[in-house]
Design a protein around this motif. Sequence first.
Motif, short mmCIF file in Angstrom:
data_model
loop_
_atom_site.label_atom_id
_atom_site.label_comp_id
_atom_site.label_asym_id
_atom_site.label_seq_id
_atom_site.Cartn_x
_atom_site.Cartn_y
_atom_site.Cartn_z
N ARG A 1 13.21 3.98 6.19
CA ARG A 1 11.89 4.59 6.37
C ARG A 1 11.73 4.86 7.86
NH1 ARG A 1 8.59 4.26 2.13
NH2 ARG A 1 6.66 4.14 3.27
N VAL A 2 11.05 5.93 8.16
CA VAL A 2 10.81 6.25 9.56
C VAL A 2 9.39 5.84 9.91
CG1 VAL A 2 12.49 8.11 9.65
CG2 VAL A 2 10.17 8.63 9.01
N ARG A 3 9.22 5.46 11.17
CA ARG A 3 7.88 5.09 11.63
C ARG A 3 7.06 6.35 11.84
NH1 ARG A 3 10.50 1.84 16.28
NH2 ARG A 3 11.12 3.96 16.46
N SER A 4 5.76 6.24 11.68
CA SER A 4 4.89 7.37 11.95
C SER A 4 5.06 7.81 13.39
CB SER A 4 3.42 7.00 11.71
OG SER A 4 3.22 6.76 10.35
N THR B 1 9.31 19.72 -5.51
CA THR B 1 10.22 18.93 -4.68
C THR B 1 9.83 19.00 -3.22
OG1 THR B 1 12.03 19.24 -6.23
CG2 THR B 1 12.64 18.63 -3.98
N GLU B 2 9.50 20.17 -2.75
CA GLU B 2 9.11 20.31 -1.34
C GLU B 2 7.80 19.59 -1.06
OE1 GLU B 2 9.81 21.19 2.56
OE2 GLU B 2 11.16 21.25 0.84
N ALA B 3 6.85 19.68 -1.97
CA ALA B 3 5.58 18.96 -1.79
C ALA B 3 5.82 17.45 -1.77
CB ALA B 3 4.60 19.34 -2.89
N ASN B 4 6.68 16.96 -2.66
CA ASN B 4 6.97 15.52 -2.67
C ASN B 4 7.73 15.09 -1.43
OD1 ASN B 4 5.83 14.19 -5.00
ND2 ASN B 4 7.05 15.61 -6.19
N ARG B 5 8.64 15.93 -0.95
CA ARG B 5 9.39 15.60 0.26
C ARG B 5 8.43 15.49 1.45
NH1 ARG B 5 11.77 17.56 4.72
NH2 ARG B 5 11.02 19.68 4.49
N ARG B 6 7.47 16.38 1.53
CA ARG B 6 6.55 16.41 2.67
C ARG B 6 5.40 15.42 2.56
NH1 ARG B 6 6.54 21.51 5.79
NH2 ARG B 6 8.43 22.61 5.19
N LEU B 7 4.96 15.12 1.35
CA LEU B 7 3.77 14.28 1.19
C LEU B 7 4.07 12.90 0.60
CD1 LEU B 7 1.40 17.06 -0.15
CD2 LEU B 7 1.45 16.11 2.15
N THR B 8 4.72 12.86 -0.55
CA THR B 8 4.94 11.59 -1.23
C THR B 8 5.94 10.71 -0.49
OG1 THR B 8 4.54 12.68 -3.34
CG2 THR B 8 5.62 10.53 -3.41
N PHE B 9 7.08 11.27 -0.13
CA PHE B 9 8.17 10.50 0.48
C PHE B 9 8.35 10.86 1.95
CE2 PHE B 9 9.33 11.09 -4.09
CZ PHE B 9 9.12 9.78 -4.48
N MET C 1 0.82 -1.20 0.00
CA MET C 1 0.00 0.00 0.00
C MET C 1 0.87 1.26 0.00
SD MET C 1 -3.21 0.87 0.19
CE MET C 1 -4.23 2.23 0.64
N GLY C 2 2.09 1.19 0.57
CA GLY C 2 2.97 2.35 0.64
C GLY C 2 3.35 2.87 -0.73
N ARG C 3 3.71 1.99 -1.66
CA ARG C 3 4.09 2.43 -3.01
C ARG C 3 2.89 3.02 -3.74
NH1 ARG C 3 8.84 2.51 -1.68
NH2 ARG C 3 10.31 0.90 -2.19
N LEU C 4 1.74 2.42 -3.56
CA LEU C 4 0.53 2.94 -4.20
C LEU C 4 0.22 4.34 -3.69
CD1 LEU C 4 -1.70 2.35 -6.17
CD2 LEU C 4 -2.99 1.28 -4.33
N ARG C 5 0.40 4.56 -2.40
CA ARG C 5 0.19 5.89 -1.82
C ARG C 5 1.19 6.87 -2.42
NH1 ARG C 5 2.72 9.02 1.26
NH2 ARG C 5 4.24 7.46 1.87
N GLU C 6 2.45 6.44 -2.53
CA GLU C 6 3.48 7.31 -3.12
C GLU C 6 3.13 7.69 -4.55
OE1 GLU C 6 7.24 5.34 -2.87
OE2 GLU C 6 7.57 5.95 -0.79
N VAL C 7 2.74 6.72 -5.33
CA VAL C 7 2.40 7.00 -6.73
C VAL C 7 1.20 7.95 -6.79
CG1 VAL C 7 1.52 5.96 -8.87
CG2 VAL C 7 3.40 4.88 -7.64
N GLY C 8 0.23 7.75 -5.92
CA GLY C 8 -0.94 8.63 -5.89
C GLY C 8 -0.58 10.06 -5.55
N TRP C 9 0.19 10.24 -4.49
CA TRP C 9 0.62 11.60 -4.12
C TRP C 9 1.49 12.21 -5.21
CZ3 TRP C 9 -1.33 14.98 -1.11
CH2 TRP C 9 -1.96 14.62 0.08
#
Length: 143
Positions: A130-133, A50-58, A1-9
């Motif tokens: 990866r960091v934990r929530s 880049t900043e949006a992807n850093r904060r949301l996608t990755f 589900m993590g990769r799917l979320r990344e692709v979506g964002w």
Amino acid sequence: MGRLREVGWFGAIGVVSTVGQALLYWVLRLWWPPAAANLVSLLVLTVLNTEANRRLTFRHTAADPVRAHLGAGGLFLLGYLATSGAVLWFKHAQPAASPAAETAVLAATSVAVTVVRFVVLRLAVFRGPRVRSGAPARSPEGS
């Protein structure tokens, strides 16, 4: 589900960024030649993207902002060369083309560049632990 979320964002951010770049390019083309309008519109939107992807996608990776923006800088150069080349080739092939037609070429090329950008960001820039929530990201110095 993590990769799917990344692709979506990444896709959502990419659509907004492409539309933003196309609109800014179109406005700048009222005063500037294609290469200059593309440079400024791409630069502005690459930083925001880049900043949006850093904060949301990755957001679950431990990449710091400096690494993210430096990595994106190299991708910026690739994107600029590809999109400018496409627009300049189009202007050469269709000298009477409107800025709207140029913008369509720019947007289509940007989509292709975006696919390459996702792969490189995922595999090179935002790789690593990866960091934990809820857990703070650990820096390499603290490891």
